[in-house]
Design a protein around this motif. Sequence first.
Motif, PDB file in Angstrom:
ATOM      1  N   SER A  69      17.710   6.307  43.999  1.00 23.04           N
ATOM      2  CA  SER A  69      16.558   6.485  44.893  1.00 23.04           C
ATOM      3  C   SER A  69      15.277   6.837  44.144  1.00 23.04           C
ATOM      4  O   SER A  69      14.180   6.685  44.694  1.00 23.04           O
ATOM      5  CB  SER A  69      16.859   7.564  45.933  1.00 23.04           C
ATOM      6  OG  SER A  69      17.135   8.799  45.302  1.00 23.04           O
ATOM      7  N   GLN A 124      22.884  -0.163  43.799  1.00 19.33           N
ATOM      8  CA  GLN A 124      24.083   0.656  43.863  1.00 19.33           C
ATOM      9  C   GLN A 124      24.657   0.812  42.459  1.00 19.33           C
ATOM     10  O   GLN A 124      24.709  -0.146  41.690  1.00 19.33           O
ATOM     11  CB  GLN A 124      25.141   0.033  44.779  1.00 19.33           C
ATOM     12  CG  GLN A 124      26.350   0.944  44.953  1.00 19.33           C
ATOM     13  CD  GLN A 124      27.378   0.360  45.879  1.00 19.33           C
ATOM     14  OE1 GLN A 124      27.907  -0.712  45.619  1.00 19.33           O
ATOM     15  NE2 GLN A 124      27.658   1.073  46.958  1.00 19.33           N
ATOM     16  N   GLY A 140      26.814   5.240  44.701  1.00 19.93           N
ATOM     17  CA  GLY A 140      25.577   5.688  45.313  1.00 19.93           C
ATOM     18  C   GLY A 140      24.458   4.722  44.986  1.00 19.93           C
ATOM     19  O   GLY A 140      24.642   3.761  44.232  1.00 19.93           O
ATOM     20  N   ARG A 164      21.584   8.711  45.601  1.00 19.63           N
ATOM     21  CA  ARG A 164      22.037   9.115  46.933  1.00 19.63           C
ATOM     22  C   ARG A 164      23.484   8.648  47.093  1.00 19.63           C
ATOM     23  O   ARG A 164      23.760   7.454  46.998  1.00 19.63           O
ATOM     24  CB  ARG A 164      21.186   8.508  48.030  1.00 19.63           C
ATOM     25  CG  ARG A 164      21.627   8.919  49.447  1.00 19.63           C
ATOM     26  CD  ARG A 164      20.749   8.331  50.538  1.00 19.63           C
ATOM     27  NE  ARG A 164      19.357   8.705  50.415  1.00 19.63           N
ATOM     28  CZ  ARG A 164      18.841   9.881  50.798  1.00 19.63           C
ATOM     29  NH1 ARG A 164      19.632  10.794  51.319  1.00 19.63           N
ATOM     30  NH2 ARG A 164      17.567  10.133  50.655  1.00 19.63           N
ATOM     31  N   ASP A 175      28.396   7.946  50.624  1.00 15.42           N
ATOM     32  CA  ASP A 175      28.957   8.528  51.846  1.00 15.42           C
ATOM     33  C   ASP A 175      27.977   9.479  52.525  1.00 15.42           C
ATOM     34  O   ASP A 175      28.349  10.230  53.416  1.00 15.42           O
ATOM     35  CB  ASP A 175      30.292   9.223  51.553  1.00 15.42           C
ATOM     36  CG  ASP A 175      30.170  10.341  50.529  1.00 15.42           C
ATOM     37  OD1 ASP A 175      29.050  10.621  50.049  1.00 15.42           O
ATOM     38  OD2 ASP A 175      31.215  10.937  50.200  1.00 15.42           O
ATOM     39  N   GLY A 176      26.717   9.454  52.105  1.00 13.82           N
ATOM     40  CA  GLY A 176      25.680  10.275  52.725  1.00 13.82           C
ATOM     41  C   GLY A 176      25.360  11.520  51.917  1.00 13.82           C
ATOM     42  O   GLY A 176      25.941  11.779  50.875  1.00 13.82           O
ATOM     43  N   GLY A 177      24.425  12.256  52.415  1.00 19.63           N
ATOM     44  CA  GLY A 177      24.015  13.472  51.733  1.00 19.63           C
ATOM     45  C   GLY A 177      22.734  13.267  50.954  1.00 19.63           C
ATOM     46  O   GLY A 177      22.179  12.172  50.877  1.00 19.63           O
ATOM     47  N   LYS A 178      22.275  14.356  50.370  1.00 18.64           N
ATOM     48  CA  LYS A 178      21.030  14.341  49.605  1.00 18.64           C
ATOM     49  C   LYS A 178      21.245  13.666  48.254  1.00 18.64           C
ATOM     50  O   LYS A 178      22.320  13.760  47.673  1.00 18.64           O
ATOM     51  CB  LYS A 178      20.551  15.774  49.362  1.00 18.64           C
ATOM     52  CG  LYS A 178      20.150  16.506  50.599  1.00 18.64           C
ATOM     53  CD  LYS A 178      19.699  17.919  50.241  1.00 18.64           C
ATOM     54  CE  LYS A 178      19.312  18.678  51.500  1.00 18.64           C
ATOM     55  NZ  LYS A 178      18.893  20.057  51.178  1.00 18.64           N
TER      56      LYS A 178
END
Length: 164
Positions: free
Chosen positions: A31, A82, A28, A42, A45-48
């Motif tokens: 952020s 990352q 991730g 974050r 693969d996405g999401g909050k």
Amino acid sequence: MSRSCVLLLCAALVLSSAPARAAEVWLGTVSHVSDGDTLWVRPGDGGKPRKIRVHGIDAPELCQAHGPEARAALQQRALHHQVRVQSLHADDYGRLLARLWLGDEDLAALQVREGHAWSYRYRHNPGPYLGEEGEARAARRGLFADAQAQRPYAFRQRHGPCSE
């Protein structure tokens, strides 16, 4: 011994020798950095973003001496980069407790080695980063340059929590 007893014993033996469930590992991007040992990541693969408490360290509170420097060090090192996250479990405050790596570098070890956090102690356990803490103390890096530096739990006991 009956066939069903033998099968039951074999099953028990197999289950007892099975490795423990491995911790989830995911990638991730950092952020937000809340303080020297808490950040938001974050998932790739996405999401909050998920709030993460860095496992094994205890950084000063933001309203405590060296708290802003600890946060700034983690921001400089990790913000918008990352990271690899090894999820462990939720802490008492509902935050995900995890180990984090930036490339091959353990972020917790870096924070302690540079004098921005203590190795997290629990009862008689000196914590996983005792060696890094000793190195930082010997070099008088960061918060270890201050002979009066106090651990966050002692600070909270004396002054209460920081107001947000």
